[in-house]
Design an enzyme around this catalytic site. Structure first.
Site, short mmCIF file in Angstrom:
data_model
loop_
_atom_site.label_atom_id
_atom_site.label_comp_id
_atom_site.label_asym_id
_atom_site.label_seq_id
_atom_site.Cartn_x
_atom_site.Cartn_y
_atom_site.Cartn_z
N VAL A 105 0.81 -1.30 0.36
CA VAL A 105 0.12 0.06 -0.38
C VAL A 105 0.74 1.18 -0.25
CG1 VAL A 105 -1.64 1.44 0.93
CG2 VAL A 105 -2.12 -1.39 0.88
N CYS A 106 1.48 1.08 1.08
CA CYS A 106 3.00 2.37 0.98
C CYS A 106 3.63 2.30 -0.50
CB CYS A 106 4.33 2.32 1.83
SG CYS A 106 3.48 2.06 3.63
N THR A 107 3.82 1.72 -1.19
CA THR A 107 4.14 1.94 -2.38
C THR A 107 3.63 2.41 -3.74
OG1 THR A 107 5.44 -0.28 -2.14
CG2 THR A 107 5.12 -0.10 -4.15
#
Length: 222
Positions: free
Chosen positions: A45-47
């Site tokens: 998700v962070c990516t």
């Protein structure tokens, strides 16, 4: 330490980042700023989030907003992760280049200072069982005052359209005696501030309409 609220002064700190060492308040200068946390490097998700922010960096810059991320890993890990973010984003979405700094917060000192650590998701921890952060956003104005906080759970990616929308609303309200109604977007009609009496509203916004005595609409000043 008391909890951070809207109107609190954003705590100052020193940190190592992918753009070199910083003193936070000094780095902000006279700009607006967004500090946004990420649970960990090399997470899916962070990516997607960091790639989106990198692609939309010009939109934040137009609003005078500096961007700075935080993740609970070290600089070497951050540098390797940025390559993944750029490569994936460029191939799957659009040209992507992360240029804003990412804070190395492996010891969680800044995460704790800003109360960003996860107290809900028992799986959002490192190998030692130490919590990672949730997806917290702080919007900070040029006086270092916190103007917006949003915390998303680790499982949910942020909506940066909404963050831009709120920045537009806050900056508009700071410049003019207006507030913004439900689902407002930049360019939509706004509401005359309740602090203005009828004569003041007429003087400042002569073409406003008032479907209710306390609900006075006018065209957006920008």
């Amino acid at each position: 330490m008391p909890s951070l609220r809207l109107g609190s002064i954003a705590p100052d700190f020193e940190a190592q980042t992918t753009a070199g060492p910083i003193k936070f308040h000094e780095w902000l200068g006279e700009s607006w700023g967004i500090l946004f946390s990420h649970p960990a490097d090399f997470t899916p998700v962070c990516t997607t989030e960091l790639g989106e922010v990198a692609r939309r960096a010009p939109e934040f810059a137009k609003r005078g907003v500096k961007l700075i991320g935080l993740s609970a890993n070290g600089l070497e890990s951050h540098e390797k992760w940025i390559k993944d973010i750029n490569e994936y984003g460029s191939s799957a979405v659009a040209p992507t280049e992360v240029q804003f700094p990412i804070i190395a917060d492996a010891d969680r000192k800044i995460s704790a200072l800003y109360d960003m650590l996860d107290a809900v998701d028992a799986t959002n921890v490192d190998a030692k069982g130490i919590p990672f952060t949730v997806r917290t956003v702080f919007v900070i104005d040029p006086k270092k005052v916190i103007r917006l906080t949003i915390s998303y759970p680790a499982q949910t990616g942020r909506n940066f359209d909404e963050i831009l929308r709120v920045i537009d609303s806050i900056q508009l309200g700071d410049q003019h005696k207006v507030v913004t109604p439900v689902n407002w977007n930049k360019g939509d009609d706004v509401i005359v501030h309740a602090s203005l009496n009828d004569q003041q509203a007429k003087d400042l916004f002569p073409n406003h309409t008032a479907p209710l005595p306390y609900l006075r609409f006018t065209q957006s000043p920008f």
